[in-house]
Design a protein around this motif. Structure first.
Motif, PDB file in Angstrom:
ATOM      1  N   GLY A  13       1.673 -11.641   0.455  1.00  0.00           N
ATOM      2  CA  GLY A  13       2.235 -11.087   1.706  1.00  0.00           C
ATOM      3  C   GLY A  13       2.501  -9.606   1.584  1.00  0.00           C
ATOM      4  N   GLY A  14       1.631  -8.927   0.835  1.00  0.00           N
ATOM      5  CA  GLY A  14       1.731  -7.467   0.764  1.00  0.00           C
ATOM      6  C   GLY A  14       1.049  -6.868   1.974  1.00  0.00           C
ATOM      7  N   LEU A  15       0.613  -5.630   1.871  1.00  0.00           N
ATOM      8  CA  LEU A  15       0.085  -4.923   3.043  1.00  0.00           C
ATOM      9  C   LEU A  15      -1.180  -5.585   3.580  1.00  0.00           C
ATOM     10  CD1 LEU A  15       0.628  -1.281   1.685  1.00  0.00           C
ATOM     11  CD2 LEU A  15       2.056  -2.532   3.325  1.00  0.00           C
ATOM     12  N   VAL A  16      -2.118  -5.904   2.703  1.00  0.00           N
ATOM     13  CA  VAL A  16      -3.401  -6.436   3.189  1.00  0.00           C
ATOM     14  C   VAL A  16      -3.261  -7.879   3.645  1.00  0.00           C
ATOM     15  CG1 VAL A  16      -5.797  -6.946   2.535  1.00  0.00           C
ATOM     16  CG2 VAL A  16      -4.722  -4.809   1.777  1.00  0.00           C
ATOM     17  N   GLY A  17      -2.505  -8.696   2.897  1.00  0.00           N
ATOM     18  CA  GLY A  17      -2.334 -10.100   3.291  1.00  0.00           C
ATOM     19  C   GLY A  17      -1.678 -10.217   4.649  1.00  0.00           C
ATOM     20  N   ALA A  18      -0.640  -9.411   4.872  1.00  0.00           N
ATOM     21  CA  ALA A  18       0.086  -9.493   6.146  1.00  0.00           C
ATOM     22  C   ALA A  18      -0.781  -9.018   7.303  1.00  0.00           C
ATOM     23  CB  ALA A  18       1.359  -8.661   6.056  1.00  0.00           C
ATOM     24  N   TYR A  34       1.509 -17.193   2.035  1.00  0.00           N
ATOM     25  CA  TYR A  34       2.401 -17.531   0.915  1.00  0.00           C
ATOM     26  C   TYR A  34       2.604 -16.303   0.039  1.00  0.00           C
ATOM     27  CZ  TYR A  34       1.706 -22.404   2.222  1.00  0.00           C
ATOM     28  OH  TYR A  34       1.691 -23.600   2.913  1.00  0.00           O
ATOM     29  N   GLU A  35       3.844 -15.924  -0.173  1.00  0.00           N
ATOM     30  CA  GLU A  35       4.180 -14.717  -0.951  1.00  0.00           C
ATOM     31  C   GLU A  35       5.092 -15.110  -2.117  1.00  0.00           C
ATOM     32  OE1 GLU A  35       3.590 -11.438  -1.370  1.00  0.00           O
ATOM     33  OE2 GLU A  35       5.208 -11.528  -2.846  1.00  0.00           O
ATOM     34  N   MET A  36       4.723 -14.564  -3.300  1.00  0.00           N
ATOM     35  CA  MET A  36       5.456 -14.901  -4.531  1.00  0.00           C
ATOM     36  C   MET A  36       6.886 -14.356  -4.507  1.00  0.00           C
ATOM     37  SD  MET A  36       4.155 -13.627  -8.234  1.00  0.00           S
ATOM     38  CE  MET A  36       4.132 -11.853  -8.018  1.00  0.00           C
ATOM     39  N   ARG A  37       7.050 -13.160  -3.922  1.00  0.00           N
ATOM     40  CA  ARG A  37       8.381 -12.530  -3.963  1.00  0.00           C
ATOM     41  C   ARG A  37       9.249 -13.027  -2.826  1.00  0.00           C
ATOM     42  NH1 ARG A  37       7.107  -6.329  -5.667  1.00  0.00           N
ATOM     43  NH2 ARG A  37       5.212  -6.724  -6.853  1.00  0.00           N
ATOM     44  N   ALA A  38      10.510 -12.614  -2.898  1.00  0.00           N
ATOM     45  CA  ALA A  38      11.437 -12.931  -1.801  1.00  0.00           C
ATOM     46  C   ALA A  38      11.052 -12.080  -0.590  1.00  0.00           C
ATOM     47  CB  ALA A  38      12.860 -12.614  -2.240  1.00  0.00           C
ATOM     48  N   ASP A  39      11.527 -12.488   0.557  1.00  0.00           N
ATOM     49  CA  ASP A  39      11.229 -11.783   1.810  1.00  0.00           C
ATOM     50  C   ASP A  39      11.797 -10.356   1.736  1.00  0.00           C
ATOM     51  OD1 ASP A  39      11.629 -12.693   5.341  1.00  0.00           O
ATOM     52  OD2 ASP A  39      10.951 -10.834   4.359  1.00  0.00           O
ATOM     53  N   LEU A 115       4.301  -5.452   9.540  1.00  0.00           N
ATOM     54  CA  LEU A 115       3.172  -6.392   9.469  1.00  0.00           C
ATOM     55  C   LEU A 115       3.673  -7.833   9.377  1.00  0.00           C
ATOM     56  CD1 LEU A 115       0.910  -4.321   7.028  1.00  0.00           C
ATOM     57  CD2 LEU A 115       0.426  -4.807   9.439  1.00  0.00           C
ATOM     58  N   LEU A 116       4.719  -8.054   8.597  1.00  0.00           N
ATOM     59  CA  LEU A 116       5.262  -9.430   8.466  1.00  0.00           C
ATOM     60  C   LEU A 116       5.877  -9.886   9.780  1.00  0.00           C
ATOM     61  CD1 LEU A 116       6.870  -9.181   4.892  1.00  0.00           C
ATOM     62  CD2 LEU A 116       4.886 -10.587   5.545  1.00  0.00           C
ATOM     63  N   ASN A 117       6.608  -8.999  10.449  1.00  0.00           N
ATOM     64  CA  ASN A 117       7.197  -9.359  11.750  1.00  0.00           C
ATOM     65  C   ASN A 117       6.109  -9.684  12.765  1.00  0.00           C
ATOM     66  OD1 ASN A 117       9.801  -8.996  10.805  1.00  0.00           O
ATOM     67  ND2 ASN A 117       9.907  -6.842  11.472  1.00  0.00           N
ATOM     68  N   ALA A 118       5.067  -8.868  12.761  1.00  0.00           N
ATOM     69  CA  ALA A 118       3.954  -9.104  13.713  1.00  0.00           C
ATOM     70  C   ALA A 118       3.281 -10.441  13.398  1.00  0.00           C
ATOM     71  CB  ALA A 118       2.942  -7.964  13.613  1.00  0.00           C
ATOM     72  N   ALA A 119       3.113 -10.736  12.126  1.00  0.00           N
ATOM     73  CA  ALA A 119       2.484 -12.006  11.745  1.00  0.00           C
ATOM     74  C   ALA A 119       3.330 -13.173  12.259  1.00  0.00           C
ATOM     75  CB  ALA A 119       2.330 -12.071  10.231  1.00  0.00           C
ATOM     76  N   GLU A 120       4.632 -13.056  12.054  1.00  0.00           N
ATOM     77  CA  GLU A 120       5.553 -14.131  12.507  1.00  0.00           C
ATOM     78  C   GLU A 120       5.452 -14.291  14.026  1.00  0.00           C
ATOM     79  OE1 GLU A 120       9.629 -13.407  11.094  1.00  0.00           O
ATOM     80  OE2 GLU A 120       9.246 -15.121   9.778  1.00  0.00           O
ATOM     81  N   GLN A 121       5.387 -13.143  14.739  1.00  0.00           N
ATOM     82  CA  GLN A 121       5.308 -13.210  16.199  1.00  0.00           C
ATOM     83  C   GLN A 121       4.001 -13.822  16.684  1.00  0.00           C
ATOM     84  OE1 GLN A 121       6.065  -9.089  16.993  1.00  0.00           O
ATOM     85  NE2 GLN A 121       8.175  -9.329  16.246  1.00  0.00           N
ATOM     86  N   ASP A 157      -8.871 -24.989   5.088  1.00  0.00           N
ATOM     87  CA  ASP A 157     -10.323 -24.788   5.192  1.00  0.00           C
ATOM     88  C   ASP A 157     -10.777 -23.514   4.483  1.00  0.00           C
ATOM     89  OD1 ASP A 157     -10.875 -27.028   7.056  1.00  0.00           O
ATOM     90  OD2 ASP A 157      -9.411 -25.912   8.266  1.00  0.00           O
ATOM     91  N   LEU A 158      -9.822 -22.555   4.243  1.00  0.00           N
ATOM     92  CA  LEU A 158     -10.206 -21.301   3.594  1.00  0.00           C
ATOM     93  C   LEU A 158      -8.988 -20.713   2.873  1.00  0.00           C
ATOM     94  CD1 LEU A 158     -12.205 -18.954   3.075  1.00  0.00           C
ATOM     95  CD2 LEU A 158     -11.530 -17.988   5.299  1.00  0.00           C
ATOM     96  N   ILE A 159      -9.206 -20.331   1.630  1.00  0.00           N
ATOM     97  CA  ILE A 159      -8.166 -19.672   0.825  1.00  0.00           C
ATOM     98  C   ILE A 159      -8.547 -18.200   0.705  1.00  0.00           C
ATOM     99  CG2 ILE A 159      -7.039 -19.581  -1.448  1.00  0.00           C
ATOM    100  CD1 ILE A 159      -8.320 -22.489  -1.858  1.00  0.00           C
ATOM    101  N   ILE A 160      -7.676 -17.289   1.144  1.00  0.00           N
ATOM    102  CA  ILE A 160      -7.976 -15.855   0.996  1.00  0.00           C
ATOM    103  C   ILE A 160      -6.929 -15.225   0.077  1.00  0.00           C
ATOM    104  CG2 ILE A 160      -8.405 -13.668   2.128  1.00  0.00           C
ATOM    105  CD1 ILE A 160      -9.057 -15.090   4.690  1.00  0.00           C
ATOM    106  N   GLY A 161      -7.396 -14.736  -1.052  1.00  0.00           N
ATOM    107  CA  GLY A 161      -6.503 -14.081  -2.014  1.00  0.00           C
ATOM    108  C   GLY A 161      -6.339 -12.617  -1.667  1.00  0.00           C
ATOM    109  N   CYS A 162      -5.115 -12.295  -1.218  1.00  0.00           N
ATOM    110  CA  CYS A 162      -4.746 -10.883  -1.000  1.00  0.00           C
ATOM    111  C   CYS A 162      -3.576 -10.600  -1.939  1.00  0.00           C
ATOM    112  CB  CYS A 162      -4.331 -10.651   0.450  1.00  0.00           C
ATOM    113  SG  CYS A 162      -5.641 -10.994   1.635  1.00  0.00           S
ATOM    114  N   ASP A 163      -3.728 -11.094  -3.181  1.00  0.00           N
ATOM    115  CA  ASP A 163      -2.589 -11.078  -4.106  1.00  0.00           C
ATOM    116  C   ASP A 163      -2.679  -9.958  -5.138  1.00  0.00           C
ATOM    117  OD1 ASP A 163      -3.632 -13.987  -6.131  1.00  0.00           O
ATOM    118  OD2 ASP A 163      -4.805 -12.586  -4.929  1.00  0.00           O
TER     119      ASP A 163
END
Ligand code: FAD
Ligand code: EGU
Length: 468
Positions: A13-18, A34-39, A115-121, A157-163
């Motif tokens: 959930g960094g810049l590219v994932g979000a 899914y993000e490893m760190r806390a929000d 980016l995270l807020n927009a994703a949630e919205q 159906d698809l796993i995208i690693g932006c980790d």
């Protein structure tokens, strides 16, 4: 919005994932991130990340496509030029180009939160403190470990690693396919320092990317909304290690960056430099970026680069555009989209990784402030002289969406032309100068040569443009 029924898991959930989550949700996919760190939105400061970044054309285009450009840009600070700090304290600005050609200094944490807020919205499920530990790319399953060490298995159906550069998804891909991989740590590390406001005002000129180029060493400062500057010192680890005492530290700054001492403040320099370990810089290239029809990596997970072009995030954001365009072209058919993504993006991602490394080597070996100035002024002079045919490399990289590999090809052609012109142009200029100065004595013989320099320039520009 019509949903495709397909479910995508984004890891990271960094810049590219979000951002990628926003693109894919916009296409109607059911997306979980899914993000490893806390929000980070619940935290004051995220440690160990460069605090601000340069956002340029490629990144802005991607943000625009998910309706976020304005929100990000209104919180950024435009940088219209570099400000080169000479050893004697002289400062010289070098514009990036025309008035509309500027880059933005943006706060990393704020950008990630937007980016995270927009994703949630957009209806994306965000799960924090979930660390990916395994992928099954055949069955489309991922296993995450939670903060309480329990595990959860998710199918999709698809796993995208932006980790990121040390991607767990990429590691999992290596076990499943012939993934070529190369990494290189450079001898330089970096430490971030802060220039605080003076009398509640910015301590330096605001709309500039400040640079102290010192061959082996370099410092770069980008402005922040709170009137501070995040100042990054790049230096070989061996030099960081040689600064054993606080006196060593100050003597070093007095020798190489004397004008920065009143800005950074001596106590802060001593404190930060003696308590902050230098961070490593890594360059990673790999191929392919996909496995089967259910696994893909993007952003730093696929192409981590040294920051000496300010393009890592911009390239990762552009990855999202490339994927989106291929989803259009192949109507969301992953069996076609994934191989096409590797095919299209690998040549460009590799090109910018190599460009950034080349610039690092060049800056480290030969660029002090005089030479930096000269090179940029020559670039700008040639662009003014031949606006149609001479586009500086940094302009193509940061102010256009010319494919990265084509930036390199074009530069090579331009270099060839300049070399051949320099063999012919110099005698030509000398000849024209002689004619112009001696015109009266020899005028009766040569009245029709186009002595109008601007005519000569236009015809030369047209001549060069034919080659490109
Ligand atoms: C000093 C410095 C200066 C830079 N300056 C610029 C600049 O000016 N302009 C620019 O464009 N770029 C710049 N960059 C590059 C930019 O920071 C990166 O390219 C960008 O952050 C990559 O984003 P990403 O999302 O791919 O990876 P990351 O930002 O690394 O995010 C990856 C995310 O995945 C998470 N993650 C990792 N492993 C797992 C796991 N197993 N399970 C779940 N989650 C996981 C991480 O916690 C993280 O949140 C700079 C980099 C550095 C080091
Ligand atoms: C937060 O940490 C960092 C660290 C490094 C960078 C950035 C942010 C942002 N960076 C940008 N680089 C360019 C560029 O194209 N080139 C060739 C340059 C490359 C170097 Cl190394 C430099 F010092 C100036 C320029 C320049 O031209 O101004 C931009 Cl344009 S923005 C580098």
């Amino acid at each position: 919005m019509a949903t495709t029924g397909q479910e995508i898991v984004i890891v990271g959930g960094g810049l590219v994932g979000a951002l990628n989550a926003c693109f894919l949700a916009q296409r109607g996919f059911k997306v979980s991130l899914y993000e490893m760190r806390a929000d980070i939105r619940t935290q004051l400061h995220v440690k160990g990340r460069s605090i601000n970044l340069a956002l340029s054309r490629r990144g802005r285009e991607a943000l625009k496509m998910v309706g976020l450009e304005d929100m990000v840009v209104e919180n950024g600070i435009p940088m219209h030029a570099r400000m080169i700090h000479d050893l004697d304290g002289t400062r010289r600005p070098i514009p990036y180009g025309e008035k509309h050609q500027y880059i933005m200094s943006v706060d990393r944490k704020h950008l990630n939160e937007v980016l995270l807020n927009a994703a949630e919205q957009k209806g994306i499920k965000l799960l924090f403190e979930h660390k990916l530990i395994r992928c099954d790319f055949d069955r489309g399953m991922v296993i995450f470990e939670r903060a309480d060490e329990s595990q959860v298995t998710v199918s999709c159906d698809l796993i995208i690693g932006c980790d990121g550069a040390f991607s767990a998804v990429r590691n999992q891909m290596m076990k499943r396919t012939r993934l070529d991989y190369q990494q290189e740590y450079i001898p330089h590390g970096y430490v971030e320092l802060t220039i605080h406001p003076k009398q509640n005002q910015f301590a330096m000129e605001v709309n500039y990317l400040h640079i102290w180029p010192r061959n082996e060493f370099m410092m770069i400062a980008l402005p922040n909304q709170d009137k501070t500057y995040t100042t990054t010192l790049f230096m070989p680890f061996k030099n960081f290690e040689s600064l054993k005492t606080k006196d060593d530290i100050i003597e070093f700054f007095q020798k190489y960056f004397p004008d920065s001492i009143p800005l950074l403040e001596e106590e802060n320099i001593k404190e930060t430099m003696s308590s902050t370990p230098a961070q490593p810089l890594i360059s990673i290239k790999c191929h392919p970026y996909h496995v089967g029809t259910k696994g893909l990596i993007m952003g730093d997970a696929a192409h981590a680069m040294v920051p000496f072009y300010g393009q890592g995030m911009n390239a990762g954001f552009e990855d999202c555009i490339v994927l989106d365009e291929l989803m259009d072209e192949y109507k969301n058919d992953f069996t076609k989209v994934l191989p096409a993504y590797t095919e299209k993006r690998h040549v460009d991602a590799t090109a910018i990784c190599e460009l950034a490394m080349y610039n690092y080597i060049e800056m480290r070996s030969s660029v002090n402030s005089k030479l930096f100035l000269l090179r940029k002024k020559l670039d700008n002079f040639l662009q003014k002289l031949f606006p149609k045919s001479w586009i500086p490399l940094y302009t193509m990289v940061s102010f256009t969406r010319t494919r990265y590999h084509q930036c390199i090809e074009r530069r090579k052609t331009q270099d060839k032309i300049i070399r051949c012109l320099s063999y012919s142009i110099i005698p030509l200029v000398v000849g024209v100068t002689v004619i112009v100065t001696k015109r009266n004595e020899i005028g009766q013989y040569i009245s029709d040569i186009p002595l109008n320099i601007s005519q000569l320039k236009i015809s030369l520009d047209r001549f060069i443009h034919r080659f490109l």
